[in-house]
Design a protein around this motif. Structure first.
Motif, PDB file in Angstrom:
ATOM      1  N   LEU A  60       0.653  -1.048   0.055  1.00 57.53           N
ATOM      2  CA  LEU A  60       0.010   0.026  -0.013  1.00 57.53           C
ATOM      3  C   LEU A  60       0.934   1.310   0.169  1.00 57.53           C
ATOM      4  O   LEU A  60       0.494   2.283  -0.750  1.00 57.53           O
ATOM      5  N   ALA A  61       1.984   1.385   1.026  1.00 57.08           N
ATOM      6  CA  ALA A  61       2.539   2.381   0.865  1.00 57.08           C
ATOM      7  C   ALA A  61       3.371   2.853  -0.411  1.00 57.08           C
ATOM      8  O   ALA A  61       3.667   3.788  -0.837  1.00 57.08           O
ATOM      9  N   ALA A  62       4.009   1.414  -1.110  1.00 58.48           N
ATOM     10  CA  ALA A  62       4.469   1.654  -2.350  1.00 58.48           C
ATOM     11  C   ALA A  62       3.548   2.254  -3.492  1.00 58.48           C
ATOM     12  O   ALA A  62       4.001   3.098  -4.377  1.00 58.48           O
ATOM     13  N   MET A  63       2.337   1.704  -3.424  1.00 59.87           N
ATOM     14  CA  MET A  63       1.361   2.087  -4.607  1.00 59.87           C
ATOM     15  C   MET A  63       0.911   3.661  -4.096  1.00 59.87           C
ATOM     16  O   MET A  63       1.027   4.357  -5.008  1.00 59.87           O
ATOM     17  N   GLN A  64       1.195   4.264  -2.797  1.00 61.02           N
ATOM     18  CA  GLN A  64       0.740   5.595  -2.494  1.00 61.02           C
ATOM     19  C   GLN A  64       2.024   6.365  -3.113  1.00 61.02           C
ATOM     20  O   GLN A  64       1.679   7.476  -3.705  1.00 61.02           O
ATOM     21  N   ARG A  65       3.229   5.989  -2.964  1.00 63.41           N
ATOM     22  CA  ARG A  65       4.423   6.770  -3.522  1.00 63.41           C
ATOM     23  C   ARG A  65       4.206   6.898  -5.018  1.00 63.41           C
ATOM     24  O   ARG A  65       4.294   7.711  -5.718  1.00 63.41           O
ATOM     25  N   TRP A  66       3.884   5.665  -5.808  1.00 59.60           N
ATOM     26  CA  TRP A  66       3.603   5.658  -7.265  1.00 59.60           C
ATOM     27  C   TRP A  66       2.574   6.662  -7.700  1.00 59.60           C
ATOM     28  O   TRP A  66       2.563   7.242  -8.530  1.00 59.60           O
ATOM     29  N   SER A  67       1.488   6.447  -6.931  1.00 65.52           N
ATOM     30  CA  SER A  67       0.214   7.294  -7.145  1.00 65.52           C
ATOM     31  C   SER A  67       0.709   8.613  -7.075  1.00 65.52           C
ATOM     32  O   SER A  67       0.296   9.689  -7.988  1.00 65.52           O
ATOM     33  N   ASP A  68       1.413   9.066  -5.940  1.00 66.47           N
ATOM     34  CA  ASP A  68       2.058  10.324  -5.842  1.00 66.47           C
ATOM     35  C   ASP A  68       2.805  11.019  -7.100  1.00 66.47           C
ATOM     36  O   ASP A  68       2.792  12.057  -7.447  1.00 66.47           O
ATOM     37  N   ASP A  69       3.913  10.132  -7.415  1.00 66.96           N
ATOM     38  CA  ASP A  69       4.794  10.580  -8.590  1.00 66.96           C
ATOM     39  C   ASP A  69       3.895  10.653  -9.997  1.00 66.96           C
ATOM     40  O   ASP A  69       4.383  11.427 -10.776  1.00 66.96           O
ATOM     41  N   GLU A  70       2.824   9.914  -9.984  1.00 62.51           N
ATOM     42  CA  GLU A  70       1.831  10.011 -11.295  1.00 62.51           C
ATOM     43  C   GLU A  70       0.836  11.004 -11.094  1.00 62.51           C
ATOM     44  O   GLU A  70      -0.040  11.199 -11.893  1.00 62.51           O
ATOM     45  N   LEU A  71       0.610  11.697 -10.069  1.00 63.44           N
ATOM     46  CA  LEU A  71      -0.384  12.826  -9.784  1.00 63.44           C
ATOM     47  C   LEU A  71      -1.743  12.216  -9.935  1.00 63.44           C
ATOM     48  O   LEU A  71      -2.615  12.472 -10.436  1.00 63.44           O
ATOM     49  N   ARG A  72      -1.861  10.907  -9.433  1.00 61.64           N
ATOM     50  CA  ARG A  72      -3.133  10.339  -9.374  1.00 61.64           C
ATOM     51  C   ARG A  72      -3.461  10.031  -7.969  1.00 61.64           C
ATOM     52  O   ARG A  72      -2.674   9.943  -7.108  1.00 61.64           O
ATOM     53  N   SER A  73      -4.907   9.573  -7.658  1.00 61.41           N
ATOM     54  CA  SER A  73      -5.046   9.272  -6.301  1.00 61.41           C
ATOM     55  C   SER A  73      -4.837   7.807  -6.266  1.00 61.41           C
ATOM     56  O   SER A  73      -4.541   7.227  -7.208  1.00 61.41           O
TER      57      SER A  73
END
Length: 60
Positions: free
Chosen positions: A16-29
């Motif tokens: 979940l934390a990795a997905m959150q970092r990835w989503s932040d990088d790609e400006l997605r929720s």
């Protein structure tokens, strides 16, 4: 009218934390990122028609 359904998801905290970092990088929720990754995996495996998956050549 949206055809989306709410679904509770149990997920490992590290994933979940990795997905959150990835989503932040790609400006997605986070929700949009999870759906994007699932759709991409389904499309690549031939389990989802290409018309149903949004096309994004930068990420292919």
């Amino acid at each position: 009218m949206s055809d989306k359904k709410a679904y509770p998801l149990r997920i490992n905290a590290e994933v979940l934390a990795a997905m959150q970092r990835w989503s932040d990088d790609e400006l997605r929720s986070l929700n949009a990122q999870i759906e994007y990754v699932l759709r991409d995996a389904l499309r690549r495996s031939g389990r989802l028609g290409s018309a149903a998956a949004p096309s994004n050549p930068e990420n292919d």
